[in-house]
Design a protein around this motif. Structure first.
Motif, short mmCIF file in Angstrom:
data_model
loop_
_atom_site.label_atom_id
_atom_site.label_comp_id
_atom_site.label_asym_id
_atom_site.label_seq_id
_atom_site.Cartn_x
_atom_site.Cartn_y
_atom_site.Cartn_z
N THR A 178 0.83 -1.21 0.00
CA THR A 178 0.00 0.00 0.00
C THR A 178 0.87 1.27 0.00
O THR A 178 0.87 2.03 0.98
N THR A 185 -8.15 -1.66 3.57
CA THR A 185 -7.34 -0.87 2.65
C THR A 185 -7.02 -1.66 1.38
O THR A 185 -6.43 -2.75 1.46
N GLU A 190 0.20 3.83 -1.48
CA GLU A 190 -0.69 4.98 -1.66
C GLU A 190 -0.90 5.78 -0.38
O GLU A 190 -1.38 6.92 -0.44
N ASN A 191 -0.57 5.23 0.81
CA ASN A 191 -0.76 5.99 2.05
C ASN A 191 0.57 6.47 2.63
O ASN A 191 0.69 6.70 3.83
N ARG A 214 -6.22 8.95 13.38
CA ARG A 214 -5.37 9.11 12.20
C ARG A 214 -4.11 9.89 12.56
O ARG A 214 -4.18 10.94 13.21
N CYS A 249 4.22 7.00 6.72
CA CYS A 249 2.91 6.61 6.20
C CYS A 249 1.82 6.97 7.20
O CYS A 249 2.10 7.35 8.33
N MET A 309 -5.11 11.28 2.34
CA MET A 309 -4.65 9.90 2.41
C MET A 309 -5.33 9.16 3.56
O MET A 309 -5.33 9.63 4.70
N GLU A 310 -5.86 7.99 3.27
CA GLU A 310 -6.53 7.19 4.29
C GLU A 310 -5.51 6.36 5.07
O GLU A 310 -4.55 5.84 4.50
#
Length: 284
Positions: A84, A121, A86-87, A223, A215, A113-114
């Motif tokens: 992942t 995810t 992407e985070n 979060r 990340c 971004m999650e």
């Protein structure tokens, strides 16, 4: 590059090779092709796949997964990367996404971004088959927020447990458990450049370089950004490494055949990692 003695060259006339009738491959033909390549019941298999290279299949990725599960049988286990990037704001994917953006736009991307959730995810960068495995009922996933693995089969839990969050692909990752289990690597339409197992060898070289990673995570549902240090992963020479491994591989360490339209390889993970450790030590 010479082929190992036990690896016959792909035969386009074989019914288990490329489809000659122009029709999509079905599960039965795919299972037969995988068995002809050397996949056996009870195998623990780390799979990297390019389904586009394999060619059209009746039923798409689900059919390929079914064929793989039939080839390894009820006692076998399939493992796929479910990475992942992407985070993360230290990944190549992030740098490509924000290239040319001003500071405000980059911050907007970061804010959107999650955080990583192993149950939810997605892992779009690793391909359709890996995502199909991850989303299949009964699949398990390791907990690393950047380099998790997903698995189906009786050994899944043992292989994926204990993936330390500051160890991407080293001794406290599923790769080391796969090494201990004498797993094999299936490059299904992909080349050595995607062979994740070689990263374990990076950790086993003397004093590998390290870098900082960052990340988004959500411990306790909150979060936050998390920063940590780990080995500086580099796959830029994996294609050359794989070619060198194949040149000197012992009989049985590499098998080659067509599956659908794709030249494929089946590797002994231990042999590949052991060779890579020496090669990387000498060439980096």
């Amino acid at each position: 590059m010479s082929a190992p003695a036990d690896a016959a060259p792909p035969d386009a006339s074989s019914p288990d090779a490329a489809p000659l009738d122009g029709l999509p491959l079905d599960g039965e033909r795919l299972t037969a092709a995988l068995s002809a390549l050397g996949v056996r019941p009870g195998d623990i298999l780390l799979v990297h796949a390019s389904l586009r290279t394999v060619g059209p299949t009746a039923g798409g990725p689900a059919t390929v997964l079914t064929a793989l599960r039939q080839a390894v049988g009820r006692d076998g286990t399939l493992v796929v990367p479910s990475f992942t990037p992407e985070n993360s704001d230290t990944s190549p994917q992030y740098r490509a996404r924000v290239r040319g953006l001003d500071a405000a736009a980059r911050e907007a991307v970061r804010s959107s971004m999650e955080p990583f959730d192993p149950a939810l995810t997605p892992a779009p960068s690793v391909g359709a088959l890996a995502e199909t495995v991850r989303r299949t009922a009964g699949a398990e996933r390791s907990a690393h927020p950047q380099t998790s693995f997903a698995a189906l089969g009786p050994a899944a839990g043992k292989l994926l447990t204990g993936h330390r969050p500051d160890c991407h692909l080293g001794e406290d990752s599923p790769l080391a458990r796969l090494y201990e289990a004498d797993a094999r690597v299936l490059l299904l339409g992909t080349g050595y450049a995607t062979c994740t197992a070689f990263h374990l060898a990076e950790y086993r070289t003397p004093a590998p370089p390290r870098r900082t990673y960052r990340c988004v995570v959500a411990p306790g549902g909150v979060r936050q950004w998390w920063e940590y240090e780990d080995v500086a992963l580099d796959d830029s020479d994996f294609a050359a490494l794989g070619a060198a491994f194949e040149e000197t591989a012992a009989p049985g360490d590499v098998r080659q055949a067509l599956v659908g339209s794709a030249p494929c390889r089946l590797l002994r993970l231990r042999a590949a990692v052991d060779f890579a450790t020496g090669w990387l030590t000498a060439h980096r």
